[in-house]
Design an enzyme around this catalytic site. Structure first.
Site, PDB file in Angstrom:
ATOM      1  CG  ASP A  54       1.912  10.049 -20.774  1.00  0.00           C
ATOM      2  OD1 ASP A  54       1.196  10.729 -21.526  1.00  0.00           O
ATOM      3  OD2 ASP A  54       1.930   8.798 -20.798  1.00  0.00           O
ATOM      4  CE1 TYR A  76       0.885   3.023 -19.971  1.00  0.00           C
ATOM      5  CE2 TYR A  76       1.558   5.061 -18.927  1.00  0.00           C
ATOM      6  CZ  TYR A  76       1.353   4.315 -20.066  1.00  0.00           C
ATOM      7  OH  TYR A  76       1.638   4.865 -21.286  1.00  0.00           O
ATOM      8  CE  LYS A  91      -0.817   7.738 -22.661  1.00  0.00           C
ATOM      9  NZ  LYS A  91      -0.015   7.362 -21.501  1.00  0.00           N
ATOM     10  CG  HIS A 146      -3.563   3.591 -23.921  1.00  0.00           C
ATOM     11  ND1 HIS A 146      -3.299   3.347 -22.601  1.00  0.00           N
ATOM     12  CD2 HIS A 146      -2.363   3.605 -24.547  1.00  0.00           C
ATOM     13  CE1 HIS A 146      -1.990   3.216 -22.440  1.00  0.00           C
ATOM     14  NE2 HIS A 146      -1.405   3.357 -23.609  1.00  0.00           N
TER      15      HIS A 146
END
Ligand code: A2P
Length: 286
Positions: A51, A56, A81, A114
């Protein structure tokens, strides 16, 4: 009870797609060797579900690790996301292409919105999500994504999305750990057929400071991490424990040889505040 016997066992999404029952979380894992090695290690330990998210910043390393693993692409479930700075039909499609380009993959298994109410769209989040969802539905219909879903959505955000959605989200990924179980939201999502993914199953590490978890874990001859991953599965969640350490990844996946008593499952669920609380998606400043 949990029917699962290993990392390749799956939940089935409402469109029939199978999703491995535990995924490796990669939030706060920096791009580069750390993210690359974490994903390579996880895959060699037997994880088949990773994931990540655009925000990120590690999609390039995550994707490279997936590609270098030697494991056939169709045996690894990859989620990313859409970040909060992006809303709208064309913008979402562009962001999706950018995510795929960074990952170096030609399709995604799961793509999530998200957050439901980004700071930059607070005055028009409903319309913004509706347009974004229409793009995700089209990408899904075109076969670019095997499943689409949402993250951090509460009931009122889902109600709003469903006013115009053609496809009900297959997943809602939310923060879930002992004491932060969002029972009403989970029941609502399940009623719509969504699978519930649990991020921060250790409360981003806070759980390791809670003495009572240690006592309960000791009763089963397991670690706190194993107790909490197992609890998550027995709650019917799909946990996404994050670790960059191979030994801990292995530990976190060694949860298929014991069963928590129903009393302990319920007791853990009720430990309000033990692992901290969720952000309110309507007031976050991102
Ligand atoms: P590390 O990556 O160094 O292993 P969450 O999944 O709730 O976000 O929690 C992640 C945090 O928990 C990270 O700080 C991670 O550190 C730590 N962690 C993950 N697995 C374990 C484990 N088995 N034992 C102790 N700490 C762990």
């Amino acid at each position: 009870m949990s029917k699962f016997t290993g990392l390749t066992d799956t939940y089935t999404l409402h469109n029939g797609v199978e999703i491995p029952c535990i995924g490796l979380g990669t939030w706060q894992v920096p791009d580069g060797d750390l993210a690359y090695n974490a994903v390579r290690d996880a895959l060699s330990i037997g994880y088949r579900h990773v994931d990540t998210a655009a925000v990120y910043g590690n999609e390039e390393s995550v994707g490279r690790a997936v590609r270098d693993s030697g494991i056939p692409r169709d045996q690894i479930f990859v989620t990313s996301k859409l970040w909060n700075t992006v809303r709208g039909y064309n913008e979402t499609k562009e962001a999706f292409e950018e995510t795929l380009r960074k990952l170096g993959l030609d399709y995604l298994d799961l793509y999530l919105i998200h957050w439901p109410n980004p700071a930059g769209f607070r005055d028009r989040w409903k319309e913004a999500n509706a347009e974004t969802w229409r793009a995700m539905e089209d990408l899904y219909k075109e076969g670019r994504i095997r499943a689409i879903g949402i993250s951090n959505f509460l009931e009122h955000h889902i109600e709003a999305l469903l006013e115009t959605a053609e496809i009900i989200p297959m997943v809602n990924q939310i923060r879930l750990c002992p004491g932060d179980t969002k029972a009403d939201l989970v029941a609502y999502c399940r009623d719509k057929g969504m699978v519930i993914e649990a991020y921060s199953p250790f409360g981003t590490g806070k759980a390791f400071e809670v003495p009572e978890f240690k006592q309960i874990a000791a009763k089963y001859n397991k670690t706190v991490a194993q107790l909490l991953v197992r609890w998550s599965l027995q709650m019917g969640f799909l946990p996404l424990p994050k670790s960059t350490n191979a030994a801990r990844m292995k530990e976190n996946a060694d949860v298929f040889d014991f069963e928590l008593d129903e009393d302990d499952v319920a007791h853990l669920a009720g430990m309000t505040g033990a692992c901290g609380e969720s952000w309110d998606p309507d007031t976050v400043d991102w």
